[in-house]
Design a protein around this motif. Structure first.
Motif, short mmCIF file in Angstrom:
data_model
loop_
_atom_site.label_atom_id
_atom_site.label_comp_id
_atom_site.label_asym_id
_atom_site.label_seq_id
_atom_site.Cartn_x
_atom_site.Cartn_y
_atom_site.Cartn_z
N HIS A 127 0.84 -1.21 0.00
CA HIS A 127 0.00 0.00 0.00
C HIS A 127 0.88 1.26 0.00
O HIS A 127 0.60 2.23 -0.73
N GLY A 128 1.95 1.24 0.80
CA GLY A 128 2.85 2.39 0.85
C GLY A 128 3.60 2.60 -0.44
O GLY A 128 3.78 3.75 -0.89
N ALA A 129 4.05 1.52 -1.09
CA ALA A 129 4.76 1.64 -2.37
C ALA A 129 3.83 2.21 -3.44
O ALA A 129 4.24 3.06 -4.24
N VAL A 130 2.59 1.77 -3.45
CA VAL A 130 1.62 2.31 -4.41
C VAL A 130 1.35 3.78 -4.13
O VAL A 130 1.24 4.60 -5.06
N PHE A 131 1.26 4.13 -2.84
CA PHE A 131 1.07 5.54 -2.48
C PHE A 131 2.21 6.40 -3.01
O PHE A 131 1.99 7.52 -3.49
N ALA A 157 -5.82 -6.54 -8.76
CA ALA A 157 -6.09 -5.33 -9.52
C ALA A 157 -5.05 -4.25 -9.21
O ALA A 157 -4.61 -3.52 -10.11
N GLY A 158 -4.63 -4.15 -7.94
CA GLY A 158 -3.62 -3.17 -7.58
C GLY A 158 -2.31 -3.41 -8.30
O GLY A 158 -1.66 -2.46 -8.75
N VAL A 159 -1.91 -4.67 -8.43
CA VAL A 159 -0.68 -5.00 -9.15
C VAL A 159 -0.82 -4.63 -10.62
O VAL A 159 0.09 -4.04 -11.24
N LEU A 160 -1.96 -4.98 -11.23
CA LEU A 160 -2.17 -4.71 -12.65
C LEU A 160 -2.24 -3.21 -12.92
O LEU A 160 -1.66 -2.72 -13.91
N PHE A 161 -2.94 -2.48 -12.09
CA PHE A 161 -3.03 -1.03 -12.28
C PHE A 161 -1.66 -0.37 -12.09
O PHE A 161 -1.32 0.59 -12.80
N THR A 162 -0.87 -0.88 -11.16
CA THR A 162 0.47 -0.34 -10.96
C THR A 162 1.33 -0.57 -12.19
O THR A 162 2.05 0.34 -12.65
N GLY A 166 0.30 -0.88 -15.16
CA GLY A 166 -0.23 -0.05 -16.24
C GLY A 166 -0.12 1.43 -15.97
O GLY A 166 -0.68 2.24 -16.72
N GLU A 167 0.56 1.82 -14.87
CA GLU A 167 0.76 3.22 -14.49
C GLU A 167 -0.56 3.95 -14.25
O GLU A 167 -0.68 5.15 -14.51
N ARG A 168 -1.53 3.22 -13.73
CA ARG A 168 -2.80 3.84 -13.32
C ARG A 168 -2.75 3.99 -11.79
O ARG A 168 -3.37 3.23 -11.06
N ASP A 169 -1.99 4.99 -11.37
CA ASP A 169 -1.65 5.10 -9.95
C ASP A 169 -2.87 5.31 -9.05
O ASP A 169 -2.95 4.73 -7.96
#
Length: 339
Positions: A175-179, A235-240, A242-245
């Motif tokens: 979660h923090g890395a995505v943030f 979904a979080g991995v796929l969106f990451t 695909g650069e859909r932050d």
């Protein structure tokens, strides 16, 4: 719906808000020395959460206060049985707050490196220990007929509880890395995205095993919310990738919501099951305050909750922009020789 049920639900919402908001704080702090190649990088990472981390901890204070007022027996049994674990969490949170304030006060690499490692510890330790604590709350602990905890600190270190700790640690770090992909630019953002994909896989493994075990043991809604959490992590991995932050962050936040509600749904109507004898378990009925107390609390919550939510939303809106290395001023702190 009885007031006891309403307050159990409200406490679940408070813990959910805490884990969603403080979760990315913990993740950023844990990754401070991994993603921060130099002092400027680490100052960027700290500044992404600098304006909000202390506000996020208010959710913990309110959740604890609500538990104390609405379910005093639950609160007392938790803090007597989990005393050492909760003390470790408190010490870690205090050290982390001090580190945020002190690391920039002295212009010394050694000084800053020391506080950086304290930030890492103060972030990773609570991320792990909260999972261990909630694993024990859901699975149950030894309580006697007076609802007193009869175990030791090592009683809490069951395989299920430790798995819960690894699940929350990996989930909050992801979660923090995505943030950070949402709040930074340049090389830091690129490194955070690369690391987030790997951390997502780890969160799926540990979280999936933990939730699968929980669903098998408790059944019912746990299957649905566990499956939803797994889908949101994927979904979080796929969106990451695909650069859909924004969508990636919403997915990891949704996964944390699903995980937290899985735990509370699995717990209800108990608030602290007894492994000694089910008859000794604390429930929403036998652990609650008087109806009058719950009524007063409800009116206070109705009056003040919108104000708190509005203020926190305003804070996030004001500090919504991305941060880069160019945003960080040079130097800072007293000369090391002035000590």
């Amino acid at each position: 719906m009885a007031l006891t049920d309403i307050w159990f639900l409200l406490i679940a919402v408070l813990w959910t808000g805490y884990f969603v908001l403080e979760g990315f704080d913990f993740g950023v702090g844990t990754l401070l020395r991994v993603l921060g190649r130099d002092d400027t990088d680490r100052r960027v990472l700290i500044n992404t959460i600098g304006p909000v981390w202390d506000g996020n901890e208010v959710w913990l204070l309110v959740a604890g206060g609500a538990t104390f007022a609405a379910f005093p027996l639950w609160y007392s049994s938790l803090f007597s049985g989990f005393y050492l674990a909760l003390l470790l969490v408190l010490v870690a949170l205090i050290l982390r707050g001090v580190a945020f304030e002190f690391r920039g006060k002295l212009d010394s690499p050694r000084w800053r490196n020391t506080w950086d490692w304290i930030i890492v510890f103060g972030s990773a330790a609570p991320a792990l220990l909260w999972g261990v604590a909630f694993g024990n709350i859901v699975h149950g602990v030894p309580l006697d007929a007076q609802h007193h905890f009869t175990g030791t600190f090592f009683t809490l270190l069951t395989p299920y509880a430790l798995l819960g700790g690894l699940a929350t640690l990996s989930l909050f770090t992801f979660h923090g890395a995505v943030f950070l992909t949402l709040k930074t630019t340049g090389e830091i953002r690129g490194r955070a995205r690369t690391l987030a994909r790997a951390l997502g896989g780890t969160a799926i493994v540990f979280g999936g095993v933990f939730l699968g075990y929980t669903a098998v043991e408790h059944g019912g809604w746990a299957w649905l919310t566990s499956a939803l959490a797994a889908l949101l992590l994927v979904a979080g991995v796929l969106f990451t990738a695909g650069e859909r932050d924004g969508f990636a962050f919403a997915s990891t936040a949704g996964a944390i919501i699903a995980v937290t509600f899985t735990l509370f749904w699995s717990l209800y109507p108990n608030v602290l099951p007894s492994t000694t004898d089910p008859a000794f378990s604390l429930t929403t009925t036998n652990a609650s305050s008087t109806p009058y107390t719950l009524q007063i609390m409800t009116w206070v919550a109705v009056a003040f909750t919108p104000i708190v939510l509005a203020y926190q939303a305003w804070t996030y809106w004001v500090f919504r922009k991305r941060i880069s290395r160019d945003s960080i001023p040079a130097g800072g702190g007293l000369p090391a020789a002035s000590r």
